[in-house]
Design an enzyme around this catalytic site. Sequence first.
Site, PDB file in Angstrom:
ATOM      1  N   ASP A 168      29.539 -18.294  69.063  1.00 43.07           N
ATOM      2  CA  ASP A 168      28.723 -17.811  67.708  1.00 43.07           C
ATOM      3  C   ASP A 168      27.500 -17.729  67.982  1.00 43.07           C
ATOM      4  O   ASP A 168      26.787 -18.624  68.609  1.00 43.07           O
ATOM      5  CB  ASP A 168      29.042 -18.878  66.528  1.00 43.07           C
ATOM      6  CG  ASP A 168      30.386 -19.109  65.772  1.00 43.07           C
ATOM      7  OD1 ASP A 168      31.226 -18.324  66.253  1.00 43.07           O
ATOM      8  OD2 ASP A 168      30.511 -19.981  64.993  1.00 43.07           O
ATOM      9  N   ASP A 211      38.267 -15.071  54.673  1.00 44.44           N
ATOM     10  CA  ASP A 211      37.557 -16.251  54.349  1.00 44.44           C
ATOM     11  C   ASP A 211      37.580 -16.861  53.192  1.00 44.44           C
ATOM     12  O   ASP A 211      37.046 -16.225  52.302  1.00 44.44           O
ATOM     13  CB  ASP A 211      36.237 -16.093  54.975  1.00 44.44           C
ATOM     14  CG  ASP A 211      35.918 -15.252  56.410  1.00 44.44           C
ATOM     15  OD1 ASP A 211      37.017 -15.511  57.094  1.00 44.44           O
ATOM     16  OD2 ASP A 211      34.983 -14.510  56.368  1.00 44.44           O
TER      17      ASP A 211
END
Length: 242
Positions: free
Chosen positions: A10, A132
Amino acid sequence: MTFDIFPAVDLRGGRCVQLVQGVPGSEVVSLDDPLVQAVRWADMGADHLHIIDLDGAIEGTRLNAPILRRIVGELEVFVQVGGGIRSRSDVAEVLDTGVDRVILGTMALRDPPVVKELAEEYGPDRIMVALDVRDGRVTSEGWQRTLEFDAIELGIVFESFGAGSILFTNIDTEGQQRGVDPEPTRELVEAVSIPVIAAGGVSSLDDIKLLSDAGAAGAVIGTAIYTGTLNLREALELAKTL
């Protein structure tokens, strides 16, 4: 059927980080050079990488393309990339770096038919849609906005529009190293026929087994392999048996 392990890289401000539930400022890991970390995972045997541009996802500012090009240029692994991909030009730019698959979140939720157009242009295998979920509802805008839709109904819609795969993230367990809840993944897998990659809370070999048993085609692993809670080599060896 194979089960693929995707170590997470990330990107935030040019660094490699891991956040708790995607909340800015909640970094439990912050490392200087994302390329070094990507090489480390590849050296351990990873042949897939999951890269998210958190600057793009949270603030809509995609600053990490140079890092992405370095990673793709250095490693011969399958790379999927998401975060802040909000336009056709963003899709083209990311795919032009040489990545194998783009992950569409907010863009797909705002304009579902664009998934069909992109799948026709680039091929379904290069288009993944992110669902998500927090408290049973799909979120957007870097997990900051909750929508009145559930993952199953949207999964069916996006499959019908030609998405080649789905990334299903359980935000309730993301980054907490408390294990997974396989049932939401199982329900989505049973509703669609395209591969579902699961993310959120994977912190043990048992979690990987649970997700495989639920029908997932793979899992994203982040915080647990950075903190040493889960050994990536062991996870990769287990995946070969599933």
